[in-house]
Design an enzyme around this catalytic site. Structure first.
Site, short mmCIF file in Angstrom:
data_model
loop_
_atom_site.label_atom_id
_atom_site.label_comp_id
_atom_site.label_asym_id
_atom_site.label_seq_id
_atom_site.Cartn_x
_atom_site.Cartn_y
_atom_site.Cartn_z
N GLY A 247 46.94 -77.14 23.05
CA GLY A 247 47.76 -77.91 22.08
C GLY A 247 47.65 -77.85 20.50
O GLY A 247 47.03 -77.11 20.32
N ASN A 248 48.33 -78.67 19.96
CA ASN A 248 48.23 -78.81 18.43
C ASN A 248 48.39 -80.23 17.96
O ASN A 248 48.51 -81.28 18.81
CB ASN A 248 49.24 -77.91 17.76
CG ASN A 248 50.88 -78.14 18.15
OD1 ASN A 248 51.25 -79.54 17.96
ND2 ASN A 248 51.24 -77.60 19.07
#
Ligand code: CTP
Length: 415
Positions: free
Chosen positions: A209-210
């Protein structure tokens, strides 16, 4: 922090209880808040509650403390008046210029921005009399928020819910920073916004993810909706963010789902705002079961990554090919750091040219900037070579500048 004098007017609707939370939030932000309820509002919430929350006495009529002339003074001295909830009756009385209680008298003497947050049943909201009153107040320069949709007092649901106190407080703060932030100038404009970050599954429990929280994209959606646009918000993993009032929100998880949602909604949209942080790579395959550690083996597994589709570039190509005749403005976002090849703006200009969008919002990232925080700054670059600095401020203030740029881009296109 620059404390301001805010009057919170409370009309007599069931949503009056939510005004307590609004008063608390504005007071906690450091403002001097005075509450002026109507007589009917006090049938829902007692004066003592508002007095304790604001630290000021509460009056409803013009014949109390007459020597202090409160019916004139409070309005004259205010920096902002917020009416929450604004009932159909209160809107009608404001339009008629009545002054038969302290709140309506204050509305007549106030020369500061006035923000109405309506709350009523859907039928009352949609009635031509109410809609006419809302138009009149907007023409006179007041900001009348679009109500939220959802559960109403009874078992029914629809448009007419009071926007959440956080949302009202956000717009109150915005109007204190920028009086002209919320013109109702985007009626009929369909705006598609993506926000948040995508997650690419590795196995059933892990993902890549980020750090995007979605706050900037939500702020753009929120401001555009309150300027009258018909907003669809595609949200990736924006846990804990409340839906902006008036926007249609679709939740997605992965880059592929975001791509699919944008592909579905782009043909209808006049404006695309790609604020989402879309993964550039995803695992080539997703393990069907949880990847386990191998006993005695120190090395971890190698995860092969493949490229995802570039959603923004795809939309730009479709537009060039004539497949999106409605699309009038495409706005990209770039989170950049400088490096040995050039500074943030150098990379941003290169990206604007490469992506082919009309406007690019540029944030410098790293060292606690841009991600997961409530304030932001940056630049707004236009494909025509224009470049404007976005001064440091709340993400809502930034959003108001971005929506200004979109509105003026559309106006130039119309001319
Ligand atoms: N974007 C997109 N699809 C992707 C990746 C990015 O639509 N697969 C969009 C983002 O929503 C943003 C813009 O492209 O509006 C720029 O994103 P960014 O990650 O900064 O750009 P990249 O093209 O991925 O460039 P970089 O090589 O700097 O990562």
């Amino acid at each position: 922090m620059n404390p301001k004098r805010i009057i919170v007017g409370v009309a007599g609707g069931i949503a009056a209880y939510k005004a307590c939370s609004l008063v608390r939030q504005l007071s906690e932000a450091g403002h001097d808040v005075r509450v002026i309820p109507t007589e009917s509002a006090l049938r829902f919430v007692g004066a003592a509650t508002f007095e304790a929350l604001s630290g000021h006495p509460v009056r409803t009529g013009v014949f109390e403390d007459v020597d202090e002339v409160p019916h004139v003074r409070l309005g004259q001295e205010a920096d902002l008046v917020v009416i929450a909830p604004a009932t159909a009756d209160l809107l009608a009385r404001a339009v008629a210029g009545r002054a038969d209680d302290l709140l309506t008298a204050t509305l007549l003497t106030a020369r500061c921005p006035v923000l109405y947050a309506p709350a009523m049943h859907t039928e009352m909201w949609q009635h031509p009399a109410t809609q006419h009153n809302v138009d009149t107040l907007r023409r006179r320069g007041a900001v009348v928020l679009e109500p939220a949709s959802g559960r109403l007092t009874g078992a029914d649901s629809g448009a007419g819910r009071l926007p959440e106190p956080e949302e009202i407080a956000t717009f109150a703060q915005l109007l204190l920073s920028r009086h002209d932030a919320l013109p109702h100038d985007l009626s009929g404009v369909k705006v598609l916004v993506t926000a948040g970050g995508t997650r690419e599954a590795i196995d059933p429990v892990r993902f890549i993810g980020n750090r995007s929280s979605g706050k900037q994209g939500y702020a753009v959606a929120r401001v555009a909706a309150q300027r009258g646009a018909d907003v669809t918000l595609i949200a990736g993993n924006t846990v804990g963010l409340a839906d902006p009032a008036g926007a249609h929100v679709l939740h997605i998880t992965s880059a592929a789902q975001l791509h699919e949602a944008v592909t579905k909604h782009a043909p209808d949209a006049h404006v695309l705002v790609m604020a989402a942080a879309v993964a550039d790579f995803r695992p080539a395959s997703v393990a069907a079961t949880k990847i386990k550690k191998q006993p005695g083996v120190q090395e971890g597994p190698t995860i092969e990554l493949v490229r995802t589709d570039d959603v923004l570039a795809g939309v730009v190509h479709q537009r060039i090919d004539g497949q999106l005749p409605n699309m009038r403005a495409v706005v990209g976002f770039a989170a950049e750091t400088g490096d040995a090849n050039g500074d943030v703006l150098f990379h941003a200009r290169t990206k604007l040219a490469r992506k082919g969008c009309d406007l690019l919002v540029v944030n410098a990232v790293g060292e606690g900037r841009a991600f997961e925080v409530d304030s932001n700054d940056g630049w707004l670059l236009g494909a025509d070579g224009t470049e404007a600095a976005l001064e440091h401020g709340s993400k809502t203030l930034m959003a108001s500048r971005i929506v200004d740029a979109i509105a003026s881009f559309l106006r130039v296109g119309d001319a």
